[in-house]
Each structure stands twice: as structure tokens, then as C-alpha cells.
Design a protein around this motif. Sequence first.
Motif, short mmCIF file in Angstrom:
data_model
loop_
_atom_site.label_atom_id
_atom_site.label_comp_id
_atom_site.label_asym_id
_atom_site.label_seq_id
_atom_site.Cartn_x
_atom_site.Cartn_y
_atom_site.Cartn_z
N ARG A 86 45.87 25.75 36.24
CA ARG A 86 44.60 25.05 35.98
C ARG A 86 43.64 25.23 37.14
NH1 ARG A 86 42.56 19.82 36.96
NH2 ARG A 86 41.05 19.13 35.38
N LEU A 87 44.08 24.86 38.34
CA LEU A 87 43.25 24.98 39.53
C LEU A 87 44.02 25.63 40.67
CD1 LEU A 87 41.49 21.46 39.49
CD2 LEU A 87 40.47 23.66 38.86
N HIS A 88 45.08 26.34 40.35
CA HIS A 88 45.84 26.99 41.40
C HIS A 88 46.41 28.31 40.87
CE1 HIS A 88 49.28 25.33 39.22
NE2 HIS A 88 50.12 25.98 40.01
N MET A 89 46.94 29.09 41.77
CA MET A 89 47.53 30.39 41.46
C MET A 89 48.87 30.51 42.15
SD MET A 89 45.72 32.52 39.54
CE MET A 89 46.76 33.92 39.95
N CYS A 90 49.75 31.30 41.58
CA CYS A 90 51.03 31.62 42.22
C CYS A 90 51.30 33.12 42.04
CB CYS A 90 52.19 30.83 41.61
SG CYS A 90 52.15 29.06 41.98
N GLY A 95 39.79 26.66 46.00
CA GLY A 95 40.32 27.83 46.70
C GLY A 95 41.22 28.69 45.86
N GLN A 96 41.18 28.51 44.55
CA GLN A 96 42.09 29.25 43.68
C GLN A 96 41.77 30.73 43.56
OE1 GLN A 96 39.95 26.80 42.82
NE2 GLN A 96 39.55 26.75 40.63
N VAL A 144 57.77 33.55 46.76
CA VAL A 144 56.63 33.07 45.99
C VAL A 144 55.61 32.42 46.92
CG1 VAL A 144 55.86 31.32 44.32
CG2 VAL A 144 57.85 32.74 43.82
N THR A 145 54.34 32.73 46.70
CA THR A 145 53.22 32.11 47.41
C THR A 145 52.24 31.56 46.38
OG1 THR A 145 53.40 33.60 49.30
CG2 THR A 145 51.29 32.49 48.98
N CYS A 146 51.79 30.33 46.59
CA CYS A 146 50.80 29.72 45.71
C CYS A 146 49.59 29.31 46.53
CB CYS A 146 51.36 28.49 44.99
SG CYS A 146 52.79 28.82 43.94
N TRP A 147 48.42 29.26 45.91
CA TRP A 147 47.20 28.86 46.61
C TRP A 147 46.28 28.13 45.64
CZ3 TRP A 147 48.68 33.75 45.33
CH2 TRP A 147 47.86 34.52 44.51
#
Length: 737
Positions: free
Chosen positions: A408-412, A392-393, A420-423
Motif C-alpha cells: 500500500r505505502l511500502h515496497m519489499c 518514501g516508497q 529481504v529489504t523493505c522501504w
Amino acid sequence: MYTRVFGVSERSWREKCVGLRAVRRRRGLLVLVASAAVLVVLGTAAVPSSVAAHAGDDASDEVRIVARKLEDGRVEFGLQQRESEDSWGERMLPATRFFPADATVDRWLRSSPLTVHVAATGDRAATDVMVRIVARKLANGKVEFGLRKQLPDDSWSGELLPSVRMFPTTAAVGSWLQSTAISVLTTQPTATTSTTQPAATTSTTQPTRFTEVAAGDSHACGLRSDNTVACWGDNANGQSDPPQASYTAVASGNAHSCGIRTDGTATCWGWNDNGQSVAPAGAFTAVTAGTWHSCGLRTDTTITCWGSDYSGQRSTVPSGEFSAISAGQFHTCALRFDGSIACWGSDPVDERNFGQASPPGGRFQAVSAGNWHTCALRTTGVVTCWGDNAQGQTDAPTGQFSAISAGRLHMCGVRTNGTVTCWGSNANGESDAPTGQFASVTAGSYHSCGVRTDGAVTCWGYISDLEHGQSDAPAGQFTAVDAAGFHSCAVSANGSVTCWGSNDNGQSSAPAGQFVAVSGYFTFSCGLRTNNTITCWGDNEDGQTDAPSGQFNAVSAGENHACGLRTNNTITCWGDNEHGQTDAPSGQFNAVSANWRYACGLRTNNTITCWGDNEYGQTGAPGGQFNAISAGGLHTCGLRTNGTITCWGANFSGQTDAPSRQFNAVSAGGNHTCGLHTNNTITCWGDNAHGQTDAPSGQFNTVNAGGLHACGLRTDGTITCWGRPLTVSPPRGVAVV
């Protein structure tokens, strides 16, 4: 420190110290992380007034909270007071000290009081400070710990919060974890109504502000307001040792880091197998560090890349003028002055091509490349992502953002309101962004960091991996010690076995009973009982803890197998046999030593025979007469009958370069070796990235080298260990949650 602290999930590392460099070559990305935040639990909010413990007269004003998870889900906690720079006192346990498993979210509970005696110094009289440990359950299941101290008017202060204070939901049962230190003389407690500004230092000294932070694989670097760079976390390849200089920018990659000096030149440090740390000459305005390559934006707005060219990330750099650049694992993206994005480096026939180098059209103000995905910030403040979406990145949330960063497998991302929001992936808490106001954010492999608006740095997720407390030797008298992967075990003078360090597979949960010897690897341990039978505990994926029946004189644990020397001098091995490591040869032996995927035996005629995997020549035993044998990670050493040591096999770090001296014993570890001299002192050689060859002075009876650490049994029966965990404290201004 792998003395370990709270705040991060635990991870086992199955490779027996092949060396980070060798492991990275084979697997690309390998994150080594493991700090754990710890805080104590309370049985009830009501507390008695009795004092449960009193520290010694030589104790300092610093304490740390210790906590462990119990089988019923509760958390038991206490305090330790610093006795010296390198040692802590015994655990002080308040009478009320159990945090319930079903505690109400966000409700502070408190322990019964403890008295901390602070010794006199040159400018301060001795004093007693009464404190309580406080804890509350958070919505994500973690337990947050702090202290309250009694004030002169007998009221209680607000929460005094150590920078690392979160007890992880994934903590192993029975394993004591520790917070970072905090001063009981602190006069500025954090308000109980706010969790947005965790204490970033254990003293009242004002920390230096940070202007920029960059999260890498298992480390992070920050640019201070005074233009110095500070790095923390994994340093196996030197990625956390920045050259002393004045900087204007910093970037962190997989296992290397880069910075722009104030004179405009670029410099890199750390892992350099592909030339990614050899920055070219010239002046730059920006630099980015990927996995195996690096790129810089020159002052003429053109781009130069160096390092690996596996997917064309160096040779296919587009021409033109650019305003920003971001390097991922196999690809790089840059922002042109007209707001369009150009990407290059992804091989279209490579199975890891997910379209991460095929940007959409439109105008953008920022771009960030991850492993196999990319995200960009449009001029409207909306985030658009493309490429791999397995976690879901690339499912960017709605709303407006001012900054983004791909991990690597996520975003912020930093929203326009400063939060700040990360996914994407959150397997290690890397997307559990804390509350509060941030100026910037950076996403690493399994962790993330942000610069708060007050200049402090906060990190969350999987911060570092190797510290499990395996070098925190317990007090007491012992007769034997074994340094395993991320844990250690010892036989006490009363015959019981005590283990410490990692326990994610139960490898440190030694059974009751009387033992004469113990041997452990990364995920399991075996002990030889006084009745000559063998008992093993921990991971049993390959049957390595299914010890056979019968009478034995010795036992040795390898990667996923073990071998025992029977009382009739034959060898029996069990567990994984993929490389023939349990196919023990026939004949009579006096000793056996198992390690990674092989084993060696010392025959009764003083010759050595080895069997199993021989990729690095570790089973190619030389001829001659020997008195002892020791199998390491990918190398083996033997003590000859003339007192000299001969080693063979892998020699990545000089671990087989034994000194020409007289020894009584030898022990081969991961990428290092230790020997016990005839005068009972210890010398170690080989890899010293974690201090594992910095043997202490003094007299010893035995020495045992583990994965990234070593332990010695002193002549007085006490144990001293060195190496991992390193005491790597985050720099001032950094808080880990």
C-alpha cells in the motif's frame, strides 16, 4: 483468534460494525489487523530453583507464553497450559518474571523454572517437564520470547520458539497477550545463535513447503508444494476460504483472492461488490488481484481484466503480448516481451494520480503496482520506482535485486544474496524485514510475507486487526455482561467490574468500586455504581466519558456518546452530538439504548422513540407495545409485549430478520442480533462471518451482542462468549514475527 497473539501493533476500529463490506465501500481500503506477539520479562538473569506452579493432571503437552506491559515499562510474563482444544489453564507465574525496560539488546534473560505436568496418553506415560521462559530485547524495541527445557542430564536446551513470539512496542498497559502454542516435548530446539529460522509449527511434524505467498489487505494466501492453497487472516468477505482445487498460482487483493487452477482456469473468492471475484472463462497463465479489480494473463499472452472500471482499469487494457502483470488500486502495469512496461487505469484528473501509470523507459524483468506507486526491476537488477512518494516508497535502495513487491505505502525486494529489504511506510512494522534467506517476498497493505529458502513462510507487520481477546471470557461468577466493540466488560458477583480485550484507549481499565451495570462501545465504557452514579473511562475525545452528576437507573454507551436513564425516568445524553444523538426527547422512559450515532428509549407507555442518525432507518421505530429496546450498529430491535421481536434499519446480513418465536430478551449487535428464548436458550441471526451467530447451547439469563462477537451470562453465573476472536492459526509452514 482474536484471541490475540504477539507480533503486531494495535489499532482501534471506530466504526461500530457497520460491516466490513459497508466500510470498504465508503473508505476504499480498510485494514483490519491485530495480532500481537508476546513474551515474558525477567527481573534478573539469576534465578531461584523453586517451582512456582504445577499444571493439572489432564493438561496436554502444549503451552503458550503470556505477557503484559506494566506502567513502568517492564513486561510481566508467565505460562498457560492447554487443557482442551478450546481452553487454557490459569496463568502460571514464575517467581522471577519481569523483563526490564532497559534490558540490553540481544541478551537472553531467563525466568525461574516452572514445572509442566504432561498427562499420560495411550502411548506415553505421564511426565513432568521443567521449563524456563527466556526473553531478549531486539534492536527494534520488541521483546522476543521462547522457552528452554531441562534435559535428562540436567542441562538446559536451546530456545524453543513459538511461531508468534514478538511482544510489540505498542502494547497497551495491562493487557495480557499470548504467543502461539508450543510443545514442551519438542526435541529440536532452535539454536540460540540464530534467529533466522523461527519455529513454524508447535509439533515435530514436518510442515508442507510453500512455493509462493501473496499478501493482501488483511489476509494472505500461500501456494503449497502439493498445489493446494492455504489462506489466513481476515475472512469477513470469504477472502481466506479458497475453493478446494489444485492450483499453480495464487494472488491476494484488498478483500478478495484469485488463483489459477492446474487446468489453466482462473477462479476468485471473497469480496465481489464490483465483480472482481467473477473470473472470466478461458485459460490463463497468471492472475493478479487489485483493490476493486482483477486481471489475468491468458495463454495467448493477452490480458483480460474484470471488476471495477472506475479509472479505466478494465476498459483501457492495452493490446499486445505480455509476460507479466500486476494490479494496484486504480491502475495496472504489465511487462511486454521486449522488456518495456505498459500501465493503464489511472485517471489523470483524479487527485490520486501521482504518475503511477507513467512508467519510465528502458528494459525490465519484473513490475509491481502498489496503491499510488509502481516499482520495476530492471534487467540489470536495479529497482526503479515512480508515483506517490509520501512515505518514501519510491526511494528504492541501491544494490541488486532478484524480486520486488509493492504494498500500500511500502515496497519489499529480495536481494541477489537472498536477503529481504523493505522501504517506505513502517507504521505497522511492515518494512521490518527479518533476517535470513528468502526465495520470494510479497508486500500487503500493512504487512509483508516472504517464502524462505526452506519453503516456510514468514510474515511481519500488521497481520490481522480484529482479534483483541474480546471473546476470552474470564472465569468466575458474574451478574451482568456487556459485549462492546473489541472488548467486553462484566460485573462480578462482588460488584467489581472486569473488562477484557482491546485496551488501546483504556476502555478495559475499569475503575475500582461497586457497580450494578456496565456498558461499552469501541473506545470507552461506562458503569452504573451501586450509589446510582455513573462513571465512564477510556477515550474522551468528544466528552463521552464526562458523565453528568445525579442519580441514574441505567446507562448505555454509543459510538462517541452515552445516555443515562435518571431515577426520575428522564433521559440525559452526553458526548458527540453531530447527528443529534444526545438530544434526548422529553418525557418518561423505562429504558434507554445507545449505539452508533443514535439512541432509542422505551417510554413508560411501552412505545419506542429514537433520535439521532437515521441513514438506514434505524430510528424509524414502528408502532405498538414493547417491553424492551436494543440499538445495534445500524439497526434496532424491540421485544414486543407478546414476546415476539421486531427489528428495523439496515439489513445487510439479515440482522433484522427475527425468527417467529417467543423471547424474553433481545440484543442488537453490529450486523447481527441475538435473542433469549423463554426456555433460556439463545438464538442469533444475521452476519456470521466470525461465528457471532453460532450461539452455544445451554441455559442463559442474559445475552449481549457486540460488534463482531456476543456474550451470554449463564444461569450458573459464568460467562460464555462467541464470535471474534476467531482461532485462525496460520497454516503449517507459516511463522508470524
